[in-house]
Write a protein that holds these residues in place. Sequence first.
Motif, PDB file in Angstrom:
ATOM      1  N   LYS A   1       0.824  -1.220   0.000  1.00 48.91           N
ATOM      2  CA  LYS A   1       0.000   0.000   0.000  1.00 48.91           C
ATOM      3  C   LYS A   1       0.849   1.257   0.000  1.00 48.91           C
ATOM      4  O   LYS A   1       0.633   2.168  -0.802  1.00 48.91           O
ATOM      5  CB  LYS A   1      -0.924   0.004   1.237  1.00 48.91           C
ATOM      6  CG  LYS A   1      -1.795  -1.230   1.367  1.00 48.91           C
ATOM      7  CD  LYS A   1      -2.663  -1.188   2.610  1.00 48.91           C
ATOM      8  CE  LYS A   1      -1.889  -1.185   3.921  1.00 48.91           C
ATOM      9  NZ  LYS A   1      -1.099  -2.393   4.194  1.00 48.91           N
ATOM     10  N   SER A   2       1.841   1.293   0.915  1.00 52.51           N
ATOM     11  CA  SER A   2       2.671   2.500   0.994  1.00 52.51           C
ATOM     12  C   SER A   2       3.478   2.679  -0.285  1.00 52.51           C
ATOM     13  O   SER A   2       3.643   3.801  -0.772  1.00 52.51           O
ATOM     14  CB  SER A   2       3.619   2.422   2.193  1.00 52.51           C
ATOM     15  OG  SER A   2       2.877   2.391   3.384  1.00 52.51           O
ATOM     16  N   THR A   3       3.958   1.566  -0.835  1.00 47.49           N
ATOM     17  CA  THR A   3       4.711   1.654  -2.086  1.00 47.49           C
ATOM     18  C   THR A   3       3.827   2.212  -3.196  1.00 47.49           C
ATOM     19  O   THR A   3       4.259   3.057  -3.988  1.00 47.49           O
ATOM     20  CB  THR A   3       5.233   0.259  -2.472  1.00 47.49           C
ATOM     21  OG1 THR A   3       5.903  -0.303  -1.344  1.00 47.49           O
ATOM     22  CG2 THR A   3       6.187   0.338  -3.642  1.00 47.49           C
TER      23      THR A   3
HETATM   24  N1  ATP Z   1      12.691   0.791  -0.814  1.00 43.37           N
HETATM   25  C1  ATP Z   1      12.407  -0.534  -0.783  1.00 43.37           C
HETATM   26  N2  ATP Z   1      13.313  -1.446  -1.200  1.00 43.37           N
HETATM   27  C2  ATP Z   1      13.013  -2.759  -1.181  1.00 43.37           C
HETATM   28  N3  ATP Z   1      11.845  -3.284  -0.768  1.00 43.37           N
HETATM   29  C3  ATP Z   1      10.910  -2.419  -0.346  1.00 43.37           C
HETATM   30  C4  ATP Z   1      11.125  -1.002  -0.330  1.00 43.37           C
HETATM   31  N4  ATP Z   1      10.004  -0.411   0.132  1.00 43.37           N
HETATM   32  C5  ATP Z   1       9.139  -1.397   0.405  1.00 43.37           C
HETATM   33  N5  ATP Z   1       9.673  -2.623   0.103  1.00 43.37           N
HETATM   34  C6  ATP Z   1       8.991  -3.905   0.252  1.00 43.37           C
HETATM   35  O1  ATP Z   1       7.751  -3.835  -0.386  1.00 43.37           O
HETATM   36  C7  ATP Z   1       6.771  -4.537   0.345  1.00 43.37           C
HETATM   37  C8  ATP Z   1       5.561  -3.658   0.544  1.00 43.37           C
HETATM   38  O2  ATP Z   1       5.871  -2.626   1.463  1.00 43.37           O
HETATM   39  P1  ATP Z   1       4.850  -1.459   1.828  1.00 43.37           P
HETATM   40  O3  ATP Z   1       5.524  -0.541   2.766  1.00 43.37           O
HETATM   41  O4  ATP Z   1       4.317  -0.885   0.586  1.00 43.37           O
HETATM   42  O5  ATP Z   1       3.701  -2.264   2.590  1.00 43.37           O
HETATM   43  P2  ATP Z   1       2.361  -1.727   3.242  1.00 43.37           P
HETATM   44  O6  ATP Z   1       1.245  -2.354   2.515  1.00 43.37           O
HETATM   45  O7  ATP Z   1       2.354  -0.244   3.309  1.00 43.37           O
HETATM   46  O8  ATP Z   1       2.446  -2.342   4.707  1.00 43.37           O
HETATM   47  P3  ATP Z   1       1.989  -1.722   6.148  1.00 43.37           P
HETATM   48  O9  ATP Z   1       0.540  -2.010   6.285  1.00 43.37           O
HETATM   49  O10 ATP Z   1       2.774  -2.522   7.130  1.00 43.37           O
HETATM   50  O11 ATP Z   1       2.320  -0.286   6.159  1.00 43.37           O
HETATM   51  C9  ATP Z   1       7.412  -5.004   1.630  1.00 43.37           C
HETATM   52  O12 ATP Z   1       7.683  -6.393   1.503  1.00 43.37           O
HETATM   53  C10 ATP Z   1       8.692  -4.220   1.711  1.00 43.37           C
HETATM   54  O13 ATP Z   1       9.708  -4.997   2.281  1.00 43.37           O
END
Ligand code: ATP
Lengths: 331, 269
Positions: free
Chosen positions: B44-46
């Motif tokens: 999601k954050s990505t």
């Molecule tokens: N800069 C980066 N380099 C490598 N891998 C990354 C990077 N940023 C995120 N990831 C990977 O991408 C995946 C998704 O991360 P993300 O932060 O988007 O999750 P999220 O859905 O926001 O989770 P949460 O609910 O915990 O915030 C994770 O497995 C993370 O390890």
Amino acid sequence: MNNLSFGNLLRRPEAGAFLGLIAVLVFFVIFGSTKFLEPAGAASWLNVAANLGIVALPIGLLMIAGELDISIGAMIPAGSMMVAVLSGHYDLPIWVGMLGSLFLGLGVGLINGILVVRTAVPSLIVTLGTLFAVQGLLLGFSVLVTGTTSVALTADPLAKFIFGQFVGGSFQVIILWWFAIIALFIFFVHYSPYGNWIFAMGGDKVSARNAGIPTTRLTIILFVLSATSASFVGMCQAILFNSAQVSGGMTFIFNSIISVVVGGVLLTGGFGSVIGIFFGTITFAIVNQGIYFTTFDRNWSSLIIGIMLLLAVLMNNTFRNMALAYRPKKK
Amino acid sequence: MITPILELRNVDKSFGPIDVLHDISLKVHAGEVLCLLGDNGAGKSTLIKTMAGVFKPSSGELLMDGKPVEFRGPRDAQEAGISTVHQFGGTFPLMSIGRSFFIGVEPTKGFGPFKVYDRKKANEIAVKAVQEFGITRIDDGDRLIGGLSGGERQSLAIARAVHFGARVLILDEPTAALGVKEAAHVLRIVLEARRRGLAVIFITHQVTHAMTVGDHFAVLIRGAVAADFRKGERSREEITDLMAGGEAMAELEAEIEGHLAAQHNPPAA
Ligand SMILES: Nc1ncnc2c1ncn2[C@@H]1O[C@H](COP(=O)(O)OP(=O)(O)OP(=O)(O)O)[C@@H](O)[C@H]1O
Ligand SMILES: [Mg+2]
């Protein structure tokens, strides 16, 4: 608006440095004499302060931005040698030698900055590397080119007048440069909008970048500023003393860091002020030189500096917590 | 069919060998709240960082008002009217409220090279913006961020995003770490932003929060859109299951309850 109340002054980053300066002044007036406040005495610590201060200012900005540059220890003699070799050994016009010094600073600063932003290696390590690399190159080249480790230089009168004369017999003209540079820094750091970016970067680099601040460019600019300031100081020294040596910049590393920290800059970034760095530098220089006006042995000055540093850090922590806890009183 | 403000078409994002987002297509409309749901690490954050100009998509495209756009950095996205409150940080503890509110877009007075930061104006606008969102305790822009509570900081960050975000407001877990009252407050802010015609992208792990404000839901599972539906098309239970990454939460809960019951009534030895 009661911006000048005592409480507001205490919450500023330079509060500790200002009180430290007063304490040090009182100390030396009691144990020494007021001689060090008279022109001849004042020149001795103002000269030290100005040379140190011109380097401490950009080091302080780097620290506010969360970085560090110790390669200045090699950049000061490198700036000296550059102008001396070009204009002394090779007899080129002095302006060529001076440009050489400044471009050397620009080049090493660019290397430092680009390495730091590209590799994410802590800047302490990167600049430790360039510190030794520049020192090695300096020694190697000066022996290779001139056959010695010290070079004589005779600057023309105009260059001497602007960069390397004694005003009134004992005040180095670099003191005036220092004041001018302080004024510029105060404007850029505390009044122009760019200062805000530096504080934000030191507070939280990722958030600063996400807020649209060009953190990469700004970091590189700050490293260029510190390396160039160091080579500028070296250049002025060579013009003043009519000679340059490959050694003699290492003490600037610790001394500038002490001045900056005593001046209320937070080692981990995000907090500090130009005036604080100014007070810190003056305080350091007075302790460093004031000892000659007392009956104490010169060696005791290190003890005083050590204690002063610890006290300053403790005091600055207290004032910073006061600043954080600050809430305006209900009107 | 109305053109969406922001649209993603077949966006992929990988970090070196790690694929994080796969073939994401999404539409965000003005005056609507899109809830982005999914497990920890779902991406999601990505995803929102690629919309906010922090990351460039590895492939696929971003469209604003139907036209392809490319953001070279967060600043570009901001100028295009996308403003984001990121999951972590966004606040600078040792900066004043006024200064951090205007970070990167400082108001100035004066002219030419003598433009100086206008502290009074910055403080006034910042304080007014937070107070509009109901945090009336903040009345001095010179106070440092580090002296505010977590909820106050979060409200400040959102007020800032709303103030600068002309069109699209992205909130990454704005209610995490907030008390019940503060969380309700953030939800009210979201609804207010929607009423003003902004498109809002809202990330949360809380079903209740999502169901309160969401018009449109997208669920990410391991970096792909697993479900995309509108309000009322799915039941609360279905949404909960999807948020847990597709596992049946009801079964999981039953299992936990069974386990607990077994512990409370140990079989006679
Ligand atoms: N800069 C980066 N380099 C490598 N891998 C990354 C990077 N940023 C995120 N990831 C990977 O991408 C995946 C998704 O991360 P993300 O932060 O988007 O999750 P999220 O859905 O926001 O989770 P949460 O609910 O915990 O915030 C994770 O497995 C993370 O390890
Ligand atoms: Mg996240």
